[in-house]
Every structure is written in structure tokens, then in C-alpha cells.
Design a protein around this motif. Structure first.
Motif, mmCIF file in Angstrom:
data_model
loop_
_atom_site.group_PDB
_atom_site.id
_atom_site.type_symbol
_atom_site.label_atom_id
_atom_site.label_comp_id
_atom_site.label_asym_id
_atom_site.label_seq_id
_atom_site.Cartn_x
_atom_site.Cartn_y
_atom_site.Cartn_z
ATOM 1 N N PRO A 179 0.836 -1.202 0.000
ATOM 2 C CA PRO A 179 0.000 0.000 0.000
ATOM 3 C C PRO A 179 0.872 1.255 0.000
ATOM 4 C CG PRO A 179 -0.596 -1.469 1.805
ATOM 5 C CD PRO A 179 0.634 -2.017 1.176
ATOM 6 N N VAL A 228 -1.714 5.898 2.297
ATOM 7 C CA VAL A 228 -2.726 5.035 2.901
ATOM 8 C C VAL A 228 -2.230 4.526 4.255
ATOM 9 C CG1 VAL A 228 -3.950 2.835 2.683
ATOM 10 C CG2 VAL A 228 -3.708 4.334 0.689
ATOM 11 N N VAL A 229 -0.971 4.116 4.294
ATOM 12 C CA VAL A 229 -0.414 3.492 5.502
ATOM 13 C C VAL A 229 -0.257 4.503 6.635
ATOM 14 C CG1 VAL A 229 1.589 2.292 6.450
ATOM 15 C CG2 VAL A 229 0.741 1.696 4.177
ATOM 16 N N PRO A 258 -1.762 7.469 7.416
ATOM 17 C CA PRO A 258 -2.989 7.851 8.124
ATOM 18 C C PRO A 258 -3.584 6.686 8.928
ATOM 19 C CG PRO A 258 -3.064 8.665 5.884
ATOM 20 C CD PRO A 258 -1.870 7.767 5.981
ATOM 21 N N ALA A 259 -3.438 5.472 8.429
ATOM 22 C CA ALA A 259 -3.958 4.311 9.168
ATOM 23 C C ALA A 259 -3.206 4.142 10.481
ATOM 24 C CB ALA A 259 -3.848 3.050 8.317
ATOM 25 N N ILE A 260 -1.890 4.261 10.432
ATOM 26 C CA ILE A 260 -1.090 4.159 11.656
ATOM 27 C C ILE A 260 -1.460 5.293 12.614
ATOM 28 C CG2 ILE A 260 1.250 4.390 12.590
ATOM 29 C CD1 ILE A 260 2.253 2.899 10.121
ATOM 30 N N GLY A 286 -4.275 6.950 12.794
ATOM 31 C CA GLY A 286 -5.616 6.717 13.322
ATOM 32 C C GLY A 286 -5.620 5.676 14.431
ATOM 33 N N LEU A 287 -4.899 4.583 14.225
ATOM 34 C CA LEU A 287 -4.809 3.550 15.264
ATOM 35 C C LEU A 287 -4.105 4.086 16.509
ATOM 36 C CD1 LEU A 287 -3.907 0.451 13.071
ATOM 37 C CD2 LEU A 287 -6.058 0.875 14.264
ATOM 38 N N LEU A 312 5.079 -2.177 12.344
ATOM 39 C CA LEU A 312 4.656 -2.426 10.968
ATOM 40 C C LEU A 312 5.863 -2.678 10.066
ATOM 41 C CD1 LEU A 312 2.320 -2.588 8.949
ATOM 42 C CD2 LEU A 312 2.670 -0.161 8.517
#
Length: 125
Positions: free
Chosen positions: A13, A17-18, A20-22, A24-25, A114
Motif C-alpha cells: 500500500p 494510505v499506511v 494515516p492508518a497508523i 488513526g490507530l 509495521l
């Protein structure tokens, strides 16, 4: 290094994408844990001596992260010390500052984890 890594048939990815996901978590985890430990637990312990408050913060936060990164007794010790630092931050600067401290730590931890997972367990072709 694992001898036979899992090969996934799709591309890595993109960072947009990666990241913002990190983030957010990390934000969800920091807010949730700080509301429990530096919010609710601190409120329940407010009548106890300050040294007991710090000890309870360290012990409960550390034990809750026994299976974290790092796992085991070292993880309990590391997160226990962090729990005391976050409790100090909450007492001195407020809950929002404790959440920001926790969020910053989680960004580093989640990003490192990650990267480690990607490099050791998954080979993308």
C-alpha cells in the motif's frame, strides 16, 4: 528472518494510505488508554496518597501491556515507567497533554512494528 516468508500477490500500500492508518490507530489507542488510566483510574485514586497513585498507574498500565511490544517482564517495566510519566504529565499539564504524549509514543511503536512485520514476515513481489 523466517525461512519461507508469506508471499502476497498484491502491491505494498502507498504511504498516503499506511501513514494515516497508523496515525488513526495510534490516536484511538492513546485516547482510549488515557481515558481509562489517567482519566477514570486517576479519578478513583484521587483520595489515595500520591505515591500509591503513581504505583497503581505503573503497575496496572504495565501489567495490561504484558503481551505488548516488548512483551514480558521488560514490557511491563517499560510501560510501567511510561505510565508514571503519563500520569505526571496528566497531573502537571492535563489529560490532553498525556494523550499527546501517548499518541507520540504509539506512532513510533506502531510504525516500528509495521516495518518489522513487513520486513520479517511478508515478502511482497
Amino acid at each position: 528472518m523466517i525461512a519461507n516468508p508469506i508471499v502476497l500477490p498484491f502491491p505494498t500500500p502507498p504511504p498516503f494510505v499506511v501513514f494515516p492508518a497508523i496515525a488513526g490507530l495510534a490516536a484511538a489507542n492513546a485516547i482510549g488508554e488515557e481515558l481509562v488510566w489517567r482519566g477514570a483510574l486517576a479519578q478513583q485514586l484521587r483520595a489515595a496518597p500520591l505515591s500509591w497513585q503513581y504505583a497503581a498507574q505503573a503497575l496496572t498500565f504495565g501489567l495490561a501491556h504484558y503481551a505488548g511490544i516488548p512483551a514480558g517482564p521488560l514490557g511491563v517495566l517499560a510501560t510501567g515507567v511510561f505510565g508514571m510519566a503519563a500520569f505526571y504529565t496528566r497531573r502537571r499539564y492535563g489529560l490532553r497533554s498525556a494523550i499527546l504524549l501517548h499518541f507520540s509514543a504509539d506512532l513510533v511503536i506502531f510504525g516500528t512494528a509495521l516495518t518489522q512485520i513487513h520486513n520479517e514476515y511478508i515478502l511482497i513481489r
